[in-house]
Design an enzyme around this catalytic site. Structure first.
Site, PDB file in Angstrom:
ATOM      1  N   HIS A  75       0.838  -1.202   0.000  1.00 12.15           N
ATOM      2  CA  HIS A  75       0.000   0.000   0.000  1.00 12.15           C
ATOM      3  C   HIS A  75       0.874   1.252   0.000  1.00 12.15           C
ATOM      4  O   HIS A  75       1.711   1.424   0.887  1.00 12.15           O
ATOM      5  CB  HIS A  75      -0.929   0.011   1.208  1.00 12.15           C
ATOM      6  CG  HIS A  75      -2.138  -0.859   1.033  1.00 12.15           C
ATOM      7  ND1 HIS A  75      -3.323  -0.658   1.699  1.00 12.15           N
ATOM      8  CD2 HIS A  75      -2.336  -1.934   0.235  1.00 12.15           C
ATOM      9  CE1 HIS A  75      -4.209  -1.570   1.321  1.00 12.15           C
ATOM     10  NE2 HIS A  75      -3.632  -2.371   0.443  1.00 12.15           N
ATOM     11  N   TYR A 204      -9.368   5.365   7.475  1.00 11.38           N
ATOM     12  CA  TYR A 204      -9.516   5.731   8.890  1.00 11.38           C
ATOM     13  C   TYR A 204     -10.551   6.841   8.945  1.00 11.38           C
ATOM     14  O   TYR A 204     -10.350   7.906   8.346  1.00 11.38           O
ATOM     15  CB  TYR A 204      -8.195   6.258   9.454  1.00 11.38           C
ATOM     16  CG  TYR A 204      -7.102   5.215   9.615  1.00 11.38           C
ATOM     17  CD1 TYR A 204      -6.325   4.801   8.534  1.00 11.38           C
ATOM     18  CD2 TYR A 204      -6.832   4.658  10.872  1.00 11.38           C
ATOM     19  CE1 TYR A 204      -5.322   3.857   8.694  1.00 11.38           C
ATOM     20  CE2 TYR A 204      -5.818   3.711  11.035  1.00 11.38           C
ATOM     21  CZ  TYR A 204      -5.072   3.312   9.940  1.00 11.38           C
ATOM     22  OH  TYR A 204      -4.075   2.378  10.097  1.00 11.38           O
ATOM     23  N   PRO A 296      -4.254   0.485  18.753  1.00  8.30           N
ATOM     24  CA  PRO A 296      -3.977   0.017  17.385  1.00  8.30           C
ATOM     25  C   PRO A 296      -4.095   1.075  16.293  1.00  8.30           C
ATOM     26  O   PRO A 296      -3.795   0.783  15.135  1.00  8.30           O
ATOM     27  CB  PRO A 296      -5.029  -1.081  17.177  1.00  8.30           C
ATOM     28  CG  PRO A 296      -6.124  -0.729  18.108  1.00  8.30           C
ATOM     29  CD  PRO A 296      -5.499  -0.077  19.291  1.00  8.30           C
ATOM     30  N   LYS A 300       1.011   0.108  15.040  1.00 11.28           N
ATOM     31  CA  LYS A 300       2.408   0.055  15.462  1.00 11.28           C
ATOM     32  C   LYS A 300       2.780  -1.154  16.342  1.00 11.28           C
ATOM     33  O   LYS A 300       3.968  -1.435  16.524  1.00 11.28           O
ATOM     34  CB  LYS A 300       2.775   1.337  16.240  1.00 11.28           C
ATOM     35  CG  LYS A 300       2.833   2.572  15.367  1.00 11.28           C
ATOM     36  CD  LYS A 300       4.074   2.576  14.494  1.00 11.28           C
ATOM     37  CE  LYS A 300       3.964   3.494  13.311  1.00 11.28           C
ATOM     38  NZ  LYS A 300       3.924   2.841  12.015  1.00 11.28           N
ATOM     39  N   TYR A 388       3.828   6.800  10.007  1.00  8.78           N
ATOM     40  CA  TYR A 388       3.021   5.634   9.625  1.00  8.78           C
ATOM     41  C   TYR A 388       3.868   4.569   8.933  1.00  8.78           C
ATOM     42  O   TYR A 388       3.708   3.374   9.199  1.00  8.78           O
ATOM     43  CB  TYR A 388       1.860   6.068   8.722  1.00  8.78           C
ATOM     44  CG  TYR A 388       0.804   5.003   8.571  1.00  8.78           C
ATOM     45  CD1 TYR A 388      -0.213   4.862   9.515  1.00  8.78           C
ATOM     46  CD2 TYR A 388       0.813   4.115   7.496  1.00  8.78           C
ATOM     47  CE1 TYR A 388      -1.179   3.874   9.398  1.00  8.78           C
ATOM     48  CE2 TYR A 388      -0.146   3.128   7.359  1.00  8.78           C
ATOM     49  CZ  TYR A 388      -1.142   3.013   8.319  1.00  8.78           C
ATOM     50  OH  TYR A 388      -2.095   2.022   8.202  1.00  8.78           O
TER      51      TYR A 388
END
Ligand code: APR
Ligand code: PHB
Length: 397
Positions: A75, A204, A296, A300, A388
């Site tokens: 991704h 998200y 979560p 990580k 990220y």
């Protein structure tokens, strides 16, 4: 009492213990893993699914990257759905080409278990009453029971890879540890379903009704989450109720695109931030969830376990090959520098994206405005992206 011996005794056959074991085994360092559960039980746990590039490379280095490279989904970005608008976080463009790999922890664990079996390295499953001893002495050993027999495992070092509820951290005197903790007033209700993902990247979503996340395991399997109150019980959530609530929290275009279906798994996980310092006690080292937990939201947890493994592996390699025992006492400080940065990012993502009922109106607007600021600024998006995809691993010198 039967006696066994090894160089590094590893407690726990989750991803931390298995990955450390594989790297050490490949380097000619002997390990023995003690696991409380059965292999099927370990593989039955549904956990995270996003691997940072550092972890991907570590898995390849360990020789277990083949199936991940064939079946994992690379991704290059993810989507933030914020009241009325969608923002694309282009990880690749913002980080100079870095990406993440969507590949379930269950699959990572399966690959590591298979590799360990091929390597002929020993794992004792369903080991009871595992107890580490003598960590501050030159006589380090672990005792345990298997099929009613008592064993003593002599070793040079112990790796406590036994998760948040494990015995390793609990066997360190409390006065030697400092605990940092935050428990959030909500949990994540997650479902796994054999349906095509609603979008080709993770979404998200921040919403007045609460946070939602659309993730996936493959092109035909989805993993979706909803923020729910901490005391919610899973039996109160039929599949229909879950899908209806998820739709209500997604932008219309995505909600219209959502394919629903029967759930394969449904569970609620609490959200917690937790760090223990130091991450070592004499010749015992805490690795992964045994030393720290993150909520979560930033994906990580598994990745931090991998960076701890990398640090411990590289230190042990230099200890056994070059006699660099001076490095042993550096393990905790090296790990903690990265751990705290990931703790901060996970806390921040959680704070920005969730609904906090106890926050007053002012605090809610500040949180909304903070996230708006970050996503509207190139510097802000870069900050989100670089965290990220994962901060670099520290070199061991
Ligand atoms: N004796 C032996 N084994 C034990 C004991 C014990 N007393 N206590 C726990 N274990 C085992 C558990 O059964 C489990 O298989 O240790 C293993 C720990 O595995 P995980 O909990 O998966 O922890 P870890 O390997 O550090 O994995 C990293 O980070 O955010 C998370 O989802 C992520 O679970 C992943 C974790
Ligand atoms: C998951 O797929 O389980 C997942 C993905 C991203 C997260 C958390 C969990 O941030």
């Amino acid at each position: 009492m039967k006696t066994l011996n090894t160089q590094v005794a590893i407690i726990g056959a989750g991803p931390s213990g298995l990955l450390l074991g594989q790297l050490l085994h490949n380097a000619g360092i002997d390990t023995l893993i003690l696991e409380r559960q059965s292999p099927d039980y370990v593989l039955g746990r549904i956990r995270a699914g996003v691997l940072e590039q550092g972890m991907v490379e570590l898995l390849r280095q360990a020789g277990v990257g083949q199936r991940m490279d064939a079946e994992g989904l690379v991704h290059g970005g993810f989507e933030l759905a914020l009241a009325g608008r969608q923002v694309h976080i282009d990880l690749q463009a913002l980080t100079g080409g870095k990406t993440v790999m969507v590949y379930g922890q269950t699959e990572v664990t399966r690959d590591l278990m298979a590799a360990r079996q091929v390597a002929g390295a020993q794992t004792i499953y369903q080991a009871d009453n595992v107890v580490p001893h003598g960590m501050k002495t030159d006589e380090v050993f672990v005792t345990f029971e298997k099929d009613g027999e008592q064993y003593r495992l002599d070793c040079d070092y112990i790796a406590g890879c036994d998760g948040f509820h494990g015995v390793a951290r609990q066997s360190i005197p409390v006065e030697c540890l400092k605990v940092f903790e935050r428990v959030y007033p909500f949990g994540w209700l997650g479902i796994l379903a054999d349906t095509p993902p609603v979008h080709d990247e993770l979404v998200y979503a921040r919403h007045a009704r609460g946070f939602a996340l659309c993730s996936m395991r493959s092109a035909t399997r989805t993993r979706y989450y909803l923020q729910v109150p901490a005391d919610e019980i899973v039996e109160d959530w039929s599949d229909q109720r879950f899908w209806d609530e998820l739709k209500s929290r997604l932008p219309q275009a995505l909600a219209d695109n959502l394919v629903t279906g029967p759930s394969i798994e449904k569970s609620i996980a609490p959200l917690r931030s937790f760090v223990v310092e130091p991450m070592q006690y004499g010749r015992m080292f805490l690795v992964g969830d045994a030393a720290h937990i993150v909520p979560p939201t930033g994906a990580k947890g598994l990745n931090l376990a991998a960076s701890d493994v990398s640090t411990l592996f590289n230190i042990l390699l230099k200890v056994y090959r070059e006699g660099r025992v001076d490095l042993l006492e550096k393990y905790s400080e090296i790990c903690l520098r990265r751990v705290w940065k990931a703790e901060r990012f996970s806390w921040w993502m959680t704070s920005m994206l969730h609904r906090f009922d106890e926050h007053d109106a002012f605090s809610q607007r500040i949180a909304e405005s903070e996230l708006d600021y970050f996503v509207d600024s190139e510097a802000g998006r870069k900050t989100i992206a670089e965290n990220y995809v994962g901060l670099p691993y520290e070199a061991i010198e």
